[in-house]
Design a protein around this motif. Structure first.
Motif, PDB file in Angstrom:
ATOM      1  N   TYR A  10     -28.706  -2.613   2.958  1.00 22.42           N
ATOM      2  CA  TYR A  10     -29.112  -1.262   3.361  1.00 22.42           C
ATOM      3  C   TYR A  10     -30.455  -0.872   2.742  1.00 22.42           C
ATOM      4  CZ  TYR A  10     -24.899   0.411   5.797  1.00 22.42           C
ATOM      5  OH  TYR A  10     -23.901   0.623   6.720  1.00 22.42           O
ATOM      6  N   GLY A  11     -30.617  -1.165   1.456  1.00 21.58           N
ATOM      7  CA  GLY A  11     -31.844  -0.761   0.779  1.00 21.58           C
ATOM      8  C   GLY A  11     -33.072  -1.408   1.379  1.00 21.58           C
ATOM      9  N   ALA A  13     -33.283  -2.659   4.379  1.00 20.20           N
ATOM     10  CA  ALA A  13     -33.430  -2.204   5.763  1.00 20.20           C
ATOM     11  C   ALA A  13     -34.227  -0.898   5.824  1.00 20.20           C
ATOM     12  CB  ALA A  13     -32.057  -2.022   6.405  1.00 20.20           C
ATOM     13  N   TRP A  14     -33.883   0.046   4.965  1.00 17.61           N
ATOM     14  CA  TRP A  14     -34.625   1.305   4.940  1.00 17.61           C
ATOM     15  C   TRP A  14     -36.054   1.092   4.465  1.00 17.61           C
ATOM     16  CZ3 TRP A  14     -33.939   5.833   7.121  1.00 17.61           C
ATOM     17  CH2 TRP A  14     -32.661   6.177   7.552  1.00 17.61           C
ATOM     18  N   ALA A  17     -38.057  -0.176   7.362  1.00 28.37           N
ATOM     19  CA  ALA A  17     -38.307   0.817   8.405  1.00 28.37           C
ATOM     20  C   ALA A  17     -39.106   2.017   7.920  1.00 28.37           C
ATOM     21  CB  ALA A  17     -36.976   1.304   8.980  1.00 28.37           C
ATOM     22  N   LEU A  18     -39.373   2.087   6.632  1.00 30.03           N
ATOM     23  CA  LEU A  18     -40.070   3.258   6.091  1.00 30.03           C
ATOM     24  C   LEU A  18     -41.399   3.549   6.790  1.00 30.03           C
ATOM     25  CD1 LEU A  18     -40.001   5.503   3.987  1.00 30.03           C
ATOM     26  CD2 LEU A  18     -41.090   3.927   2.359  1.00 30.03           C
ATOM     27  N   TRP A  21     -40.899   5.769   9.781  1.00 27.69           N
ATOM     28  CA  TRP A  21     -40.611   7.163   9.474  1.00 27.69           C
ATOM     29  C   TRP A  21     -41.853   7.907   8.996  1.00 27.69           C
ATOM     30  CZ3 TRP A  21     -36.022   9.849  10.117  1.00 27.69           C
ATOM     31  CH2 TRP A  21     -34.956   9.084  10.598  1.00 27.69           C
ATOM     32  N   MET A  38     -36.229  -6.231   9.525  1.00 20.97           N
ATOM     33  CA  MET A  38     -34.979  -5.591   9.099  1.00 20.97           C
ATOM     34  C   MET A  38     -33.771  -6.484   9.359  1.00 20.97           C
ATOM     35  SD  MET A  38     -33.719  -1.874  10.480  1.00 20.97           S
ATOM     36  CE  MET A  38     -31.996  -1.395  10.475  1.00 20.97           C
ATOM     37  N   THR A  41     -32.275  -8.586   6.458  1.00 17.08           N
ATOM     38  CA  THR A  41     -31.790  -7.989   5.209  1.00 17.08           C
ATOM     39  C   THR A  41     -30.309  -8.273   4.923  1.00 17.08           C
ATOM     40  OG1 THR A  41     -31.357  -5.836   6.287  1.00 17.08           O
ATOM     41  CG2 THR A  41     -33.550  -6.185   5.342  1.00 17.08           C
ATOM     42  N   TRP A 186     -25.800   0.610   9.390  1.00 17.72           N
ATOM     43  CA  TRP A 186     -26.969  -0.148   8.905  1.00 17.72           C
ATOM     44  C   TRP A 186     -28.147  -0.020   9.863  1.00 17.72           C
ATOM     45  CZ3 TRP A 186     -29.124  -4.358  11.488  1.00 17.72           C
ATOM     46  CH2 TRP A 186     -30.116  -5.052  10.790  1.00 17.72           C
ATOM     47  N   PRO A 189     -31.832   3.262  10.241  1.00 18.25           N
ATOM     48  CA  PRO A 189     -33.292   3.410  10.142  1.00 18.25           C
ATOM     49  C   PRO A 189     -33.997   3.368  11.494  1.00 18.25           C
ATOM     50  CG  PRO A 189     -32.503   1.949   8.425  1.00 18.25           C
ATOM     51  CD  PRO A 189     -31.323   2.230   9.318  1.00 18.25           C
TER      52      PRO A 189
END
Length: 292
Positions: A10-11, A13-14, A17-18, A21, A38, A41, A186, A189
């Motif tokens: 999860y970490g 993946a975000w 995708a940051l 965002w 992603m 991950t 998951w 993102p």
């Protein structure tokens, strides 16, 4: 160990995708490459657990489904069956939704297919049907092979490592449902940006969880039935290009509503649920305790 796996999967993946965002979301030019990054991950989560456990890799590969399992013939057979069946399910679902009046198809002019191809800069011949046949062949035969590596990045984590542990501790049904929820969240993102269901905005992230639970039932059955992750990998690799192309068969004047149409829509959920019930009812799987 599940917590470590999820923190990494999860970490990262975000983190991957940051930029979306902070940038233009789905319209960002880097969307495709970042989502592709992603996908790896969950595999990194498996490697993190392996680094802590220090299990010999040959043993670890067998425990996490990288081998062909105890019955190689069954695994190879289901690998080929999943490759062939997934596109049939996708296009069959589209035909069903069209028959129910939930989507308008334009098989004569291929207006949405033509508009999509032109928007992506793909040159089209005079007859778009010839281009469609090429795309069907590519999406069914070539892209699943090219997608094997990134789909292994996901499936090695969700079905290879996580699912057997959840099934062993919670039972087959609860383990499958929980793994599907984890897999679906998951994707947040990307899906919270409206991916797959653009009309829903952030709510798309929650709706996609339902699809992941049901699709995860089928991929999970492949994993538990064979002891190998590879049939689930090819099934996942065949799903993505088929699902994308199928929706292009709609009418540009009335594009498909992805909330209800297609395999990821509500109509698709019904098809996946029936298929899962048939598979588990006809060929049940065993609940086993993973070694690591």
């Amino acid at each position: 160990m599940i917590l470590l796996f999820l923190l990494v999967a999860y970490g990262l993946a975000w983190l991957s995708a940051l930029p979306l965002w902070l940038g233009d979301g789905l319209a960002d030019p880097s969307f495709g490459p970042l989502v592709g990054l992603m996908m790896f991950t969950p595999a990194l989560g498996v490697l993190a657990v392996w680094a802590v456990r220090r299990t010999p890799f040959r043993v670890w590969a067998r425990e996490t489904g990288l081998t062909l399992g105890e019955r190689r013939g069954r695994t190879i057979g289901l690998f080929l069956a999943a490759w062939a069946a997934v596109p049939l399910v996708v296009y069959g679902t589209l035909a069903m939704t069209a028959a129910l009046g939930l989507v308008s198809l334009d098989l004569g002019r291929l207006s949405l297919f033509t508009a999509t191809m032109r928007a992506t800069g793909v040159p089209l011949p005079g007859d778009p049907h010839a281009a469609l046949l090429v795309q069907l062949a590519v999406s069914t035969l070539l892209l699943p092979v090219l997608n094997l590596v990134p789909m292994l990045g996901e499936e090695w984590g969700w079905r290879g490592w996580l699912l057997p542990r959840l099934v062993a501790s919670r039972g087959v049904l609860s383990g499958l449902v929980l793994s599907g929820v984890i897999w679906g969240l998951w994707h947040a993102p990307a899906t919270a940006l409206g991916y797959n269901y653009p009309s829903l905005g952030p709510w798309a992230a929650l709706l996609f969880v339902g699809f992941c639970v049901l699709a995860g039932m089928l991929f999970g059955w492949l994993r538990l039935r064979t002891g190998s992750v590879w049939p689930a990998v090819i099934g996942h690799a065949a799903l993505n290009p088929a699902a994308s192309l199928a929706l292009m068969l709609g009418d540009a004047a009335a594009p498909p509503n992805t909330v209800v149409a297609g395999v990821t829509g509500l109509a698709g959920w019904a098809v996946l649920a029936v298929l899962a019930a048939l598979l588990f009812g006809r060929w049940p799987v065993r609940q086993e305790q993973p070694a690591g």
